[in-house]
Design a protein around this motif. Sequence first.
Motif, short mmCIF file in Angstrom:
data_model
loop_
_atom_site.label_atom_id
_atom_site.label_comp_id
_atom_site.label_asym_id
_atom_site.label_seq_id
_atom_site.Cartn_x
_atom_site.Cartn_y
_atom_site.Cartn_z
N GLY A 179 -5.11 55.65 3.05
CA GLY A 179 -5.98 55.61 1.89
C GLY A 179 -5.60 56.58 0.79
N THR A 180 -4.42 57.20 0.89
CA THR A 180 -3.99 58.07 -0.19
C THR A 180 -3.67 57.23 -1.41
N VAL A 181 -3.60 57.87 -2.55
CA VAL A 181 -3.27 57.17 -3.78
C VAL A 181 -1.91 56.50 -3.66
N THR A 182 -0.97 57.18 -3.03
CA THR A 182 0.36 56.60 -2.85
C THR A 182 0.30 55.36 -1.97
N ALA B 191 -13.86 48.49 -7.83
CA ALA B 191 -14.80 49.28 -7.02
C ALA B 191 -14.15 49.68 -5.70
N LEU B 192 -13.37 48.79 -5.13
CA LEU B 192 -12.67 49.11 -3.89
C LEU B 192 -11.65 50.23 -4.13
N LEU B 193 -10.94 50.16 -5.23
CA LEU B 193 -10.01 51.25 -5.57
C LEU B 193 -10.78 52.56 -5.70
N ALA B 194 -11.92 52.53 -6.39
CA ALA B 194 -12.73 53.74 -6.57
C ALA B 194 -13.19 54.29 -5.22
N GLU B 195 -13.59 53.38 -4.35
CA GLU B 195 -14.04 53.79 -3.01
C GLU B 195 -12.90 54.42 -2.22
N ARG B 196 -11.71 53.84 -2.35
CA ARG B 196 -10.56 54.28 -1.55
C ARG B 196 -9.89 55.54 -2.09
N VAL B 197 -10.08 55.89 -3.35
CA VAL B 197 -9.39 57.07 -3.88
C VAL B 197 -10.06 58.36 -3.44
N GLY B 198 -11.23 58.25 -2.84
CA GLY B 198 -11.86 59.44 -2.27
C GLY B 198 -12.56 60.30 -3.30
N GLU B 199 -12.78 61.54 -2.93
CA GLU B 199 -13.52 62.47 -3.76
C GLU B 199 -12.70 62.86 -5.00
N ASN C 209 -13.52 63.87 -9.46
CA ASN C 209 -14.57 64.13 -10.46
C ASN C 209 -15.17 62.82 -10.97
N ASP C 210 -14.32 61.83 -11.18
CA ASP C 210 -14.76 60.54 -11.71
C ASP C 210 -13.99 59.44 -10.99
N PRO C 211 -14.42 59.08 -9.77
CA PRO C 211 -13.65 58.10 -9.00
C PRO C 211 -13.53 56.75 -9.71
N GLY C 212 -14.56 56.33 -10.44
CA GLY C 212 -14.49 55.07 -11.17
C GLY C 212 -13.46 55.11 -12.27
N GLY C 213 -13.47 56.19 -13.04
CA GLY C 213 -12.48 56.35 -14.11
C GLY C 213 -11.07 56.49 -13.56
N PHE C 214 -10.94 57.21 -12.47
CA PHE C 214 -9.64 57.37 -11.84
C PHE C 214 -9.13 56.02 -11.33
N ALA C 215 -10.04 55.22 -10.75
CA ALA C 215 -9.65 53.91 -10.22
C ALA C 215 -9.17 53.00 -11.35
N VAL C 216 -9.83 53.03 -12.49
CA VAL C 216 -9.39 52.21 -13.63
C VAL C 216 -8.02 52.69 -14.11
N THR C 217 -7.84 53.99 -14.18
CA THR C 217 -6.54 54.55 -14.58
C THR C 217 -5.45 54.12 -13.59
N ALA D 261 10.37 53.58 -6.14
CA ALA D 261 10.65 54.92 -6.68
C ALA D 261 9.84 55.16 -7.96
N GLU D 262 9.76 54.14 -8.81
CA GLU D 262 8.96 54.28 -10.04
C GLU D 262 7.48 54.47 -9.71
N ALA D 263 7.00 53.74 -8.70
CA ALA D 263 5.61 53.89 -8.29
C ALA D 263 5.36 55.31 -7.79
N GLU D 264 6.26 55.80 -6.94
CA GLU D 264 6.13 57.16 -6.40
C GLU D 264 6.08 58.19 -7.54
N ARG D 265 7.01 58.05 -8.48
CA ARG D 265 7.08 58.99 -9.60
C ARG D 265 5.81 58.92 -10.46
N SER D 266 5.40 57.71 -10.81
CA SER D 266 4.21 57.54 -11.65
C SER D 266 2.94 58.00 -10.94
N LEU D 267 2.80 57.65 -9.67
CA LEU D 267 1.63 58.08 -8.93
C LEU D 267 1.61 59.59 -8.75
#
Length: 179
Positions: free
Chosen positions: A80-83, A126-134, A136-144, A168-174
Amino acid sequence: MINKRAYHHGDLRRALVLAARELLVERGPEGVSLRAAVAKVGASTAAPYRHFRDKDALLVAVALEGHTGLQESLRGSGDGTVTALGHSYLGFALENPALYRLMAGAGIGDRAAYPELAEAHRETCALLAERVGERNDPGGFAVTLWCLLHGLATLVIDGHVGRDSAVAEAERSLGLLVH
């Protein structure tokens, strides 16, 4: 006399969605039609109208199944990490480029006529927001995160970023997004 066995189909709706998905891969959204889907499954030309009012309704059904598949992929993204989420999202998009494009809007005329499609997008976010964990703004982070992953997937599908360098691009960007 009509051979009833040739006329009746057990689960025509499902068969038409599967046929449309095959047509989507083979011909793109413009090559999908109710007539072509019916020809693939061997039903009468009037039969699909019991399930879909037009081509767009059929394409929406395919796109909704795509969202279900993407959501399942995100749920199964390991730790469930961002990566891990990024790898799951990108993997789904690159394994299903025609479906991914359809989910993002290619080929469906009046998307506003299908609120269930907008709801599927919201559920994925919403699933992305739920999975990104704690955060400050999980909804905003999920959209980003969604914007970043969608952009990268589209760049790879369109050939602007090589498929071999996508991970590799995904790893770098994430990495930039997380730090």
